[in-house]
Design an enzyme around this catalytic site. Structure first.
Site, mmCIF file in Angstrom:
data_model
loop_
_atom_site.group_PDB
_atom_site.id
_atom_site.type_symbol
_atom_site.label_atom_id
_atom_site.label_comp_id
_atom_site.label_asym_id
_atom_site.label_seq_id
_atom_site.Cartn_x
_atom_site.Cartn_y
_atom_site.Cartn_z
ATOM 1 N N GLU A 139 -59.129 22.214 -63.480
ATOM 2 C CA GLU A 139 -59.430 21.344 -64.632
ATOM 3 C C GLU A 139 -60.928 21.308 -64.907
ATOM 4 O O GLU A 139 -61.361 21.216 -66.049
ATOM 5 C CB GLU A 139 -58.896 19.935 -64.380
ATOM 6 C CG GLU A 139 -57.402 19.941 -64.158
ATOM 7 C CD GLU A 139 -56.657 18.865 -64.902
ATOM 8 O OE1 GLU A 139 -57.275 17.850 -65.232
ATOM 9 O OE2 GLU A 139 -55.448 19.058 -65.136
ATOM 10 N N TYR A 188 -47.988 15.103 -61.814
ATOM 11 C CA TYR A 188 -46.621 14.919 -61.331
ATOM 12 C C TYR A 188 -46.517 15.351 -59.855
ATOM 13 O O TYR A 188 -45.637 14.903 -59.136
ATOM 14 C CB TYR A 188 -45.646 15.792 -62.128
ATOM 15 C CG TYR A 188 -45.305 15.344 -63.533
ATOM 16 C CD1 TYR A 188 -45.933 14.262 -64.152
ATOM 17 C CD2 TYR A 188 -44.332 16.038 -64.257
ATOM 18 C CE1 TYR A 188 -45.597 13.901 -65.451
ATOM 19 C CE2 TYR A 188 -43.981 15.669 -65.547
ATOM 20 C CZ TYR A 188 -44.620 14.609 -66.149
ATOM 21 O OH TYR A 188 -44.279 14.241 -67.425
ATOM 22 N N GLY A 189 -47.413 16.243 -59.459
ATOM 23 C CA GLY A 189 -47.279 16.900 -58.157
ATOM 24 C C GLY A 189 -47.388 15.984 -56.954
ATOM 25 O O GLY A 189 -46.975 16.352 -55.848
ATOM 26 N N ASN A 218 -44.209 23.338 -62.651
ATOM 27 C CA ASN A 218 -43.462 23.754 -61.458
ATOM 28 C C ASN A 218 -42.831 22.552 -60.763
ATOM 29 O O ASN A 218 -41.689 22.632 -60.287
ATOM 30 C CB ASN A 218 -44.396 24.457 -60.469
ATOM 31 C CG ASN A 218 -44.764 25.852 -60.901
ATOM 32 O OD1 ASN A 218 -44.244 26.833 -60.410
ATOM 33 N ND2 ASN A 218 -45.689 25.967 -61.856
ATOM 34 N N THR A 219 -43.568 21.456 -60.691
ATOM 35 C CA THR A 219 -43.043 20.279 -59.997
ATOM 36 C C THR A 219 -41.788 19.770 -60.712
ATOM 37 O O THR A 219 -40.759 19.489 -60.078
ATOM 38 C CB THR A 219 -44.115 19.169 -59.931
ATOM 39 O OG1 THR A 219 -45.339 19.738 -59.459
ATOM 40 C CG2 THR A 219 -43.685 18.054 -59.022
ATOM 41 N N THR A 242 -48.930 25.373 -62.393
ATOM 42 C CA THR A 242 -49.500 25.742 -63.691
ATOM 43 C C THR A 242 -50.993 26.044 -63.631
ATOM 44 O O THR A 242 -51.503 26.860 -64.389
ATOM 45 C CB THR A 242 -49.310 24.575 -64.674
ATOM 46 O OG1 THR A 242 -49.723 23.368 -64.017
ATOM 47 C CG2 THR A 242 -47.891 24.465 -65.139
ATOM 48 N N HIS A 243 -51.715 25.347 -62.758
ATOM 49 C CA HIS A 243 -53.178 25.445 -62.742
ATOM 50 C C HIS A 243 -53.711 26.661 -61.982
ATOM 51 O O HIS A 243 -54.822 27.095 -62.219
ATOM 52 C CB HIS A 243 -53.774 24.203 -62.079
ATOM 53 C CG HIS A 243 -53.670 22.971 -62.916
ATOM 54 N ND1 HIS A 243 -52.473 22.463 -63.349
ATOM 55 C CD2 HIS A 243 -54.630 22.142 -63.393
ATOM 56 C CE1 HIS A 243 -52.689 21.373 -64.055
ATOM 57 N NE2 HIS A 243 -53.993 21.153 -64.098
HETATM 58 N N1 DGL Z 1 -48.100 20.992 -63.671
HETATM 59 C C1 DGL Z 1 -48.075 20.771 -62.247
HETATM 60 C C2 DGL Z 1 -47.256 21.890 -61.584
HETATM 61 O O1 DGL Z 1 -47.152 22.997 -62.074
HETATM 62 C C3 DGL Z 1 -49.460 20.703 -61.649
HETATM 63 C C4 DGL Z 1 -50.236 19.454 -62.018
HETATM 64 C C5 DGL Z 1 -49.533 18.198 -61.592
HETATM 65 O O2 DGL Z 1 -49.517 17.885 -60.387
HETATM 66 O O3 DGL Z 1 -49.003 17.523 -62.460
HETATM 67 O O4 DGL Z 1 -46.691 21.672 -60.546
#
Ligand code: DGL
Length: 268
Positions: free
Chosen positions: A151, A41-42, A73-74, A184-185
């Site tokens: 990942e 999503y980022g 977070n995104t 998150t990562h």
């Molecule tokens: N889950 C996304 C975040 O915390 C990170 C991975 C993504 O770009 O989807 O922003």
């Protein structure tokens, strides 16, 4: 039977948040949805992420959840308000707890944020920190390569250290004393980020994990029973695609073994 807590993320990374929540409230049932078919999503536009976030939230409502945690977070940065308006249950994101923990941790009022490009563009961490304390100086930078490194499980050694040096340089120039991991990562790379930042800054730096901060915030919102239900504490994992290596990657984020049989593939 107590209603579960719903958690969603763009993919597997949000299992770091599920892990922190399971550690904080072990007697709660959790339903986790990772939108693995549409991760990341980022790098996407806010409009697209809002659309995806609504689809994830609506699917989780069918599990009769009592509360929704936006682990991404995104998605928290661009879609939290929309989800709170639409849903009749409490919805919390990871940004406000991470921002609050950052404000608590800093001694100099200079806070660095590492996040995806989408989160940085949303300005959500700056807003959340300023809402806590207007005197704070916030410096947000994107660190996109940390996502594939986490990942791959490539979290220590020369390659992640090199990436960390590049991404941390702008935060070193403004001499932050606290860095919030706004993705998150990134908790998987926490040790490397901490070491490299301290080396470059020439002093220690506090690393704030927004996953842990969110779990703590969630705990204070729940009415925890005096005698917890011994049969509860399950984690159900749903994904929108089951890529190869899923089990290995999921296990790294969750911190314990996840087999293909533990996962259900759904369509949104
Ligand atoms: N889950 C996304 C975040 O915390 C990170 C991975 C993504 O770009 O989807 O922003």
């Amino acid at each position: 039977m107590t209603k579960p807590i719903g958690i969603f993320d763009s993919g597997l990374g949000g299992l770091t948040v599920a892990r922190a929540i399971a550690g904080a409230v072990p007697a709660e049932n959790l339903v986790y949805l990772g939108d693995t078919a549409r991760v990341p999503y980022g790098t996407r536009s806010a409009k697209t992420v809002v659309r995806y976030a609504i689809a994830c939230a609506e699917r989780l409502l069918s599990f009769d959840i009592k509360l929704l945690v936006v682990a991404c977070n995104t998605a928290s940065g661009v879609a939290l308000g929309e989800l709170q308006d639409r849903l009749d249950i409490p919805v919390i994101g990871v940004i406000q707890p991470g921002a609050r923990a950052g404000v608590k941790a800093t001694r100099t009022g200079r806070i660095g944020i590492l996040a995806t490009a989408g989160t940085v563009a949303s300005g959500a961490y700056e807003r959340a920190i300023q809402a806590e304390n207007q005197a704070m100086n916030v410096f947000a930078r994107s660190a996109p390569l940390f996502v594939p490194l986490a990942e791959e499980g490539w979290v220590t050694g020369e390659v992640p250290r090199l990436a960390a040096r590049r991404y941390l340089q702008p935060l070193v120039e403004v001499d932050v004393d606290t860095i919030v991991l706004g993705c998150t990562h990134y908790p998987l790379l926490s040790e490397t980020i901490h070491e490299v930042a301290a080396e470059l800054l020439g002093h220690d730096v506090t690393i704030v994990d927004s996953a842990e901060a969110t779990a703590a915030a969630l705990t204070s919102m729940l009415d925890l029973p005096a005698t917890p239900d011994q049969t509860a504490g399950a984690l159900e994992i749903l994904v929108t695609d089951l890529p190869g290596q899923f089990g290995a990657a999921a296990s790294r984020f969750l911190g314990k073994a996840v087999g293909a049989l533990d996962i259900q593939v759904i369509d949104l």
